[in-house]
Motif scaffolding. Structure first.
Motif, short mmCIF file in Angstrom:
data_model
loop_
_atom_site.label_atom_id
_atom_site.label_comp_id
_atom_site.label_asym_id
_atom_site.label_seq_id
_atom_site.Cartn_x
_atom_site.Cartn_y
_atom_site.Cartn_z
N PRO A 94 17.36 7.70 -7.25
CA PRO A 94 16.20 6.79 -7.21
C PRO A 94 15.45 6.92 -5.88
CG PRO A 94 18.20 5.62 -7.85
CD PRO A 94 18.61 6.98 -7.40
N LEU A 95 14.13 6.73 -5.94
CA LEU A 95 13.28 6.77 -4.75
C LEU A 95 13.03 5.33 -4.32
CD1 LEU A 95 10.74 9.36 -6.18
CD2 LEU A 95 12.69 9.83 -4.69
N SER A 96 13.42 4.99 -3.10
CA SER A 96 13.34 3.59 -2.67
C SER A 96 11.90 3.14 -2.39
CB SER A 96 14.21 3.37 -1.43
OG SER A 96 13.71 4.14 -0.36
N LEU A 97 11.68 1.85 -2.59
CA LEU A 97 10.41 1.20 -2.30
C LEU A 97 10.65 0.12 -1.26
CD1 LEU A 97 9.17 0.81 -5.99
CD2 LEU A 97 8.39 2.50 -4.31
N ARG A 98 9.61 -0.24 -0.50
CA ARG A 98 9.77 -1.21 0.58
C ARG A 98 9.52 -2.65 0.15
NH1 ARG A 98 5.71 1.04 4.71
NH2 ARG A 98 5.73 -1.12 5.32
N GLY A 99 8.65 -2.86 -0.83
CA GLY A 99 8.27 -4.22 -1.22
C GLY A 99 8.77 -4.59 -2.60
N ARG A 100 8.15 -5.64 -3.16
CA ARG A 100 8.50 -6.11 -4.50
C ARG A 100 7.65 -5.41 -5.54
NH1 ARG A 100 8.30 -10.57 -1.32
NH2 ARG A 100 6.24 -11.16 -2.04
N VAL A 101 8.22 -5.23 -6.74
CA VAL A 101 7.54 -4.54 -7.84
C VAL A 101 7.67 -5.39 -9.10
CG1 VAL A 101 7.45 -2.45 -9.24
CG2 VAL A 101 8.17 -2.31 -6.86
N ALA A 102 6.55 -5.56 -9.80
CA ALA A 102 6.56 -6.24 -11.10
C ALA A 102 5.85 -5.32 -12.08
CB ALA A 102 5.86 -7.58 -11.01
N LEU A 103 6.54 -4.95 -13.16
CA LEU A 103 5.98 -4.03 -14.15
C LEU A 103 5.78 -4.75 -15.47
CD1 LEU A 103 6.54 -0.40 -14.64
CD2 LEU A 103 7.00 -1.80 -16.62
N ARG A 104 4.64 -4.49 -16.10
CA ARG A 104 4.34 -5.06 -17.42
C ARG A 104 3.94 -3.91 -18.32
NH1 ARG A 104 -0.17 -7.19 -20.30
NH2 ARG A 104 -1.58 -6.58 -18.64
N GLN A 105 4.65 -3.78 -19.43
CA GLN A 105 4.31 -2.75 -20.40
C GLN A 105 3.17 -3.26 -21.28
OE1 GLN A 105 8.12 -2.21 -22.30
NE2 GLN A 105 8.45 -0.31 -21.20
N VAL A 106 2.15 -2.45 -21.41
CA VAL A 106 1.02 -2.80 -22.26
C VAL A 106 1.24 -2.22 -23.66
CG1 VAL A 106 -1.48 -2.56 -22.55
CG2 VAL A 106 -0.51 -2.89 -20.27
N GLU A 151 0.83 -1.21 0.00
CA GLU A 151 0.00 0.00 0.00
C GLU A 151 0.86 1.26 0.00
OE1 GLU A 151 -2.93 0.06 3.09
OE2 GLU A 151 -3.61 -1.97 2.61
N ALA A 152 1.91 1.27 0.81
CA ALA A 152 2.79 2.43 0.88
C ALA A 152 3.50 2.66 -0.45
CB ALA A 152 3.81 2.26 2.00
N ASP A 153 3.99 1.58 -1.07
CA ASP A 153 4.68 1.70 -2.36
C ASP A 153 3.73 2.17 -3.45
OD1 ASP A 153 7.04 0.90 -1.20
OD2 ASP A 153 6.96 -1.15 -1.97
N ALA A 154 2.51 1.64 -3.48
CA ALA A 154 1.54 2.05 -4.49
C ALA A 154 1.16 3.52 -4.32
CB ALA A 154 0.30 1.17 -4.43
N ALA A 155 1.00 3.96 -3.08
CA ALA A 155 0.66 5.36 -2.82
C ALA A 155 1.81 6.27 -3.27
CB ALA A 155 0.36 5.58 -1.34
N ARG A 156 3.04 5.87 -2.98
CA ARG A 156 4.19 6.67 -3.41
C ARG A 156 4.29 6.71 -4.93
NH1 ARG A 156 10.40 6.45 -1.21
NH2 ARG A 156 10.76 8.63 -1.72
#
Length: 155
Positions: A96-108, A46-51
Motif C-alpha cells: 500500500p502507498l501511504s497517505l498523510r491525511g483523511r480520505v473519504a471515498l464515494r462510489q458513484v 493537496e499532497a494526497d490528491a496529487a499522489r
C-alpha cells in the motif's frame, strides 16, 4: 613597574568556550532545518490528491497498454493497487502507498461486482464512477472524481 604576566586568569571565567558556541550553533541549525521542512511541506490534502492523481492515471495507462483490468482502493490512510486475475478474482498488487491525511471515498457507479476494488479501470480506459475527498487538519479539502471515459479531475 614590577608586573608579572600571569597566563592563568584570576576570578570567574568570562565568555563562552568554542565547544559551547559550536553546540549552540548545531542546535540552532537543527531547529532551522526542521522549521524549513515543516514550512516547505505541502498541505496533506493537496499532497494526497496529487499522489492519488498520479497513481490513478498511471494505473489507467497500465490498464489500456496491457489490455487488462486494474483497480484502486483509497481508504484507511493508504492507496492499494489491484488487478483482475485470470481466474476472475481481484488481487492486490505491491505494498500500500501511504497517505498523510483523511480520505473519504464515494462510489458513484453502483453496478460494481462484489469483491471488486472501490475504483475499477477497464482496458478501454473507462473508469468506474467515484468521488474521493482528501482532507487533513486545517487544510482545505481536495475532491477528485471521474467516471466513464473522462480523466480523473482534482479540485
Amino acid at each position: 613597574m614590577d608586573r608579572k604576566l600571569n597566563p592563568a586568569r584570576s576570578g570567574p571565567p568570562r565568555g563562552f568556550t568554542l565547544i559551547e558556541l559550536l553546540v549552540v550553533a548545531a542546535i540552532l541549525a537543527t531547529l532551522a532545518t526542521a522549521a524549513g521542512l515543516a514550512v516547505a511541506r505541502p498541505p496533506a490534502a493537496e499532497a494526497d490528491a496529487a499522489r492519488f492523481l498520479r497513481v490513478a492515471e498511471g494505473v489507467r495507462r497500465d490498464a489500456v497498454a496491457g489490455q487488462v483490468w486494474r483497480g484502486l482502493d483509497a481508504g484507511g490512510g493508504a492507496l492499494r493497487l489491484w488487478r483482475l486475475g485470470a481466474d476472475g478474482t481481484w488481487q492486490t498488487v505491491g505494498a500500500p502507498l501511504s497517505l498523510r491525511g483523511r480520505v473519504a471515498l464515494r462510489q458513484v457507479d453502483v453496478r460494481m461486482p462484489t469483491g471488486a476494488p472501490d475504483i475499477v479501470l477497464a482496458p478501454t480506459g473507462e473508469v468506474s464512477g467515484f468521488e474521493v475527498l482528501f482532507s487533513g487538519g486545517r487544510d482545505a479539502a481536495v475532491r477528485c472524481m471521474a467516471g466513464g471515459p473522462t480523466p480523473v479531475i482534482c479540485r
